[in-house]
Enzyme design. Structure first.
Site, PDB file in Angstrom:
ATOM      1  N   TYR A 279       0.821  -1.209   0.000  1.00  0.00           N
ATOM      2  CA  TYR A 279       0.000   0.000   0.000  1.00  0.00           C
ATOM      3  C   TYR A 279       0.858   1.263   0.000  1.00  0.00           C
ATOM      4  O   TYR A 279       0.568   2.221   0.715  1.00  0.00           O
ATOM      5  CB  TYR A 279      -0.971   0.006   1.197  1.00  0.00           C
ATOM      6  CG  TYR A 279      -1.735  -1.276   1.354  1.00  0.00           C
ATOM      7  CD1 TYR A 279      -2.634  -1.688   0.370  1.00  0.00           C
ATOM      8  CD2 TYR A 279      -1.561  -2.088   2.465  1.00  0.00           C
ATOM      9  CE1 TYR A 279      -3.340  -2.875   0.500  1.00  0.00           C
ATOM     10  CE2 TYR A 279      -2.259  -3.282   2.592  1.00  0.00           C
ATOM     11  CZ  TYR A 279      -3.143  -3.669   1.621  1.00  0.00           C
ATOM     12  OH  TYR A 279      -3.839  -4.848   1.740  1.00  0.00           O
TER      13      TYR A 279
ATOM     14  N   TYR B  54     -13.795  -6.800   4.646  1.00  0.00           N
ATOM     15  CA  TYR B  54     -12.489  -6.990   4.009  1.00  0.00           C
ATOM     16  C   TYR B  54     -12.121  -8.470   4.120  1.00  0.00           C
ATOM     17  O   TYR B  54     -12.186  -9.052   5.207  1.00  0.00           O
ATOM     18  CB  TYR B  54     -11.407  -6.139   4.679  1.00  0.00           C
ATOM     19  CG  TYR B  54     -10.031  -6.414   4.120  1.00  0.00           C
ATOM     20  CD1 TYR B  54      -9.621  -5.818   2.933  1.00  0.00           C
ATOM     21  CD2 TYR B  54      -9.159  -7.299   4.751  1.00  0.00           C
ATOM     22  CE1 TYR B  54      -8.364  -6.095   2.398  1.00  0.00           C
ATOM     23  CE2 TYR B  54      -7.915  -7.584   4.223  1.00  0.00           C
ATOM     24  CZ  TYR B  54      -7.520  -6.985   3.047  1.00  0.00           C
ATOM     25  OH  TYR B  54      -6.282  -7.260   2.509  1.00  0.00           O
TER      26      TYR B  54
ATOM     27  N   ASP C 165     -14.956 -15.943   7.830  1.00  0.00           N
ATOM     28  CA  ASP C 165     -13.565 -15.517   7.647  1.00  0.00           C
ATOM     29  C   ASP C 165     -13.029 -15.091   9.010  1.00  0.00           C
ATOM     30  O   ASP C 165     -13.240 -13.966   9.456  1.00  0.00           O
ATOM     31  CB  ASP C 165     -13.529 -14.366   6.640  1.00  0.00           C
ATOM     32  CG  ASP C 165     -12.133 -13.764   6.476  1.00  0.00           C
ATOM     33  OD1 ASP C 165     -11.206 -14.186   7.207  1.00  0.00           O
ATOM     34  OD2 ASP C 165     -11.977 -12.854   5.648  1.00  0.00           O
TER      35      ASP C 165
ATOM     36  N   LYS D  11      -3.149 -15.732   9.615  1.00  0.00           N
ATOM     37  CA  LYS D  11      -2.474 -14.778  10.486  1.00  0.00           C
ATOM     38  C   LYS D  11      -1.831 -15.427  11.704  1.00  0.00           C
ATOM     39  O   LYS D  11      -0.683 -15.825  11.664  1.00  0.00           O
ATOM     40  CB  LYS D  11      -3.435 -13.649  10.884  1.00  0.00           C
ATOM     41  CG  LYS D  11      -3.742 -12.680   9.747  1.00  0.00           C
ATOM     42  CD  LYS D  11      -4.424 -11.438  10.251  1.00  0.00           C
ATOM     43  CE  LYS D  11      -4.767 -10.466   9.114  1.00  0.00           C
ATOM     44  NZ  LYS D  11      -3.608  -9.866   8.462  1.00  0.00           N
TER      45      LYS D  11
END
Length: 429
Positions: free
Chosen positions: A18, A145, A246, A275
């Protein structure tokens, strides 16, 4: 050791996430990480409030995780998973099946969170193909997201997210208004009506509902009422639609429950983990599903699930993930996360007095300060480094997701820095 020449090369040639190549944000060279601290090349130590994008839940340089990787690398670092299995994968999947809801029996290992979402979506699509139905759309929330790969992007908010650039290139999925009934507050019956109407209108074309349970992460750090999950699970059961949870950000303790779905006592048909799975040491993800979904796919036209990452079931990653889960099995994380939640609630409360602040919210080991104006990323990052902390804000959100093992003193340094930041109007655009 990192030199000025190294940093110049980085600025000229290395593309960070980003970040612009023509006007890159400043970077801070880390030479060592230990416990809850990052050591810069200059010798400064920063208290890490990010857990390296929410993954390093046990802190850095953990002796048990290091030992697990060292043992494994002497045996083999990798072997293909096609036609082969190995002890590390079996041990990891055994733990995952034991720790997750009983209905989730089948485990697919992949590389990253985004790929876990891709796998879940492909499972849903292939499930309906095997049943002889053409269902090719997904229903989800706005402000969600789910990752940066194309399938995952197609179920991220198409207008109010980092992926709006790709609108028109992505599959046309269905987006219901984001939940407004907040966690810990009363549930508004009117809240779910638009979602229910959208689901009813498209029930014969929806392959699955995909959502981030309880916590909408990078799409806005919003915490919503568990009743939403209860109602959606019942709708899915009634219509025969699959439910994908998710839990890449929320799974493995972050929300105060081992899995955020536990806040509502529901079990998804497909569960995505990533993660924190390896304790932040290596990339690995897992997508779990029910025997019924797995068997339906396997008995379909293709005769198998059509996905197979090159590094699927990587032994090194599986070994350290197994040890990370073993640390969680001690249950020490429950008291740690509870203590973090209590301290965040108390020490972020003064932020509410700042004219810059729109909202303060805390759940488990997540603390969020939402501001009225977007932050000046470069200036605020520099400010935090000068305060001796590592906090990576975005948009209008300054948030903390520290390692579970953080000490009260270290956490106080993080919260103090946040309070100081919101009282400095020059740090906002």
């Amino acid at each position: 050791m990192i030199t000025q020449q190294d940093l110049a090369f980085d600025r000229q040639h290395i593309w960070h996430p980003y970040t612009s190549m023509t006007q890159p944000l400043p970077i801070y060279p880390v030479v060592r990480a230990d416990g809850c601290e990052l050591e810069l090349a200059s010798g400064e130590r920063l208290v890490d409030g990010m857990s390296s994008w929410w993954a390093a839940i046990h802190g850095y340089n953990h002796p048990r995780l290091n030992a697990a990787m060292k043992r494994q690398i002497d045996e083999m670092s990798h072997v293909m998973f096609g036609g082969i299995t190995h002890p590390s994968a079996v041990a990891l999947c055994r733990k995952l099946v034991a720790m997750t809801p009983a209905a989730l029996e089948c485990v697919f290992l992949a590389d990253s969170g985004s790929v876990a979402v891709e796998v879940a979506m492909k499972m849903a699509l292939q499930y309906w193909h095997a049943k002889g139905e053409s269902r090719q759309r997904f229903l989800t929330f706005r402000h969600g997201y789910h990752g940066d790969t194309f399938g995952a992007m197609s179920v991220c908010d198409p207008d109010n997210s980092m992926h709006s650039l790709w609108k028109g290139y992505l599959p046309d999925n269905l987006f219901a208004p984001a939940p407004q009934s907040r966690f810990g507050e009363a549930f508004d019956e009117r809240d779910i009506a638009p979602f229910a109407r959208l689901m009813a209108a498209h029930r014969h074309e929806i392959a699955a509902i995909i959502l981030e349970p309880i916590v909408q992460g990078a799409g806005g750090m919003r915490f919503y009422h568990p009743e939403w999950l209860t109602r959606i699970r019942k709708m899915c059961d009634r219509e025969g639609i699959l439910l994908i949870a998710d839990e890449i950000a929320t799974g493995l303790g972050r929300s105060g429950k081992l899995f955020a779905c536990e806040h509502a006592g529901i079990t998804p048909d497909i569960l995505c983990l990533g993660k924190a799975l390896t304790g932040g040491t290596m990339t690995l993800s897992a997508t779990l599903t029910t025997r019924q979904v797995a068997n339906t796919i396997s008995d379909g036209e293709a005769g198998c699930f059509m996905h197979g990452p090159t590094f699927m079931g990587n032994p090194l990653a599986c070994a350290v993930a197994t040890e990370s889960l073993a640390i969680l099995e001690t249950d020490a994380w429950r008291a740690q996360v509870s203590a973090i939640e209590t301290q965040l609630n108390a020490q972020l409360a003064p932020c509410r007095e700042s004219a810059q602040v729109a909202d303060v919210r805390v759940l488990g080991a997540i603390g969020v300060v939402e501001t009225h104006a977007p932050v000046d990323m470069a200036r605020l990052q520099k400010f935090f480094v000068e305060q001796g902390v590592w906090i990576r804000p975005f948009g209008r959100l300054i948030y903390l997701m520290p390692p579970y093992v953080i000490t009260p003193d270290h956490l106080s340094r993080l919260t103090t820095a946040v309070v100081n930041a919101v009282n400095d109007p020059t740090l906002f655009r």
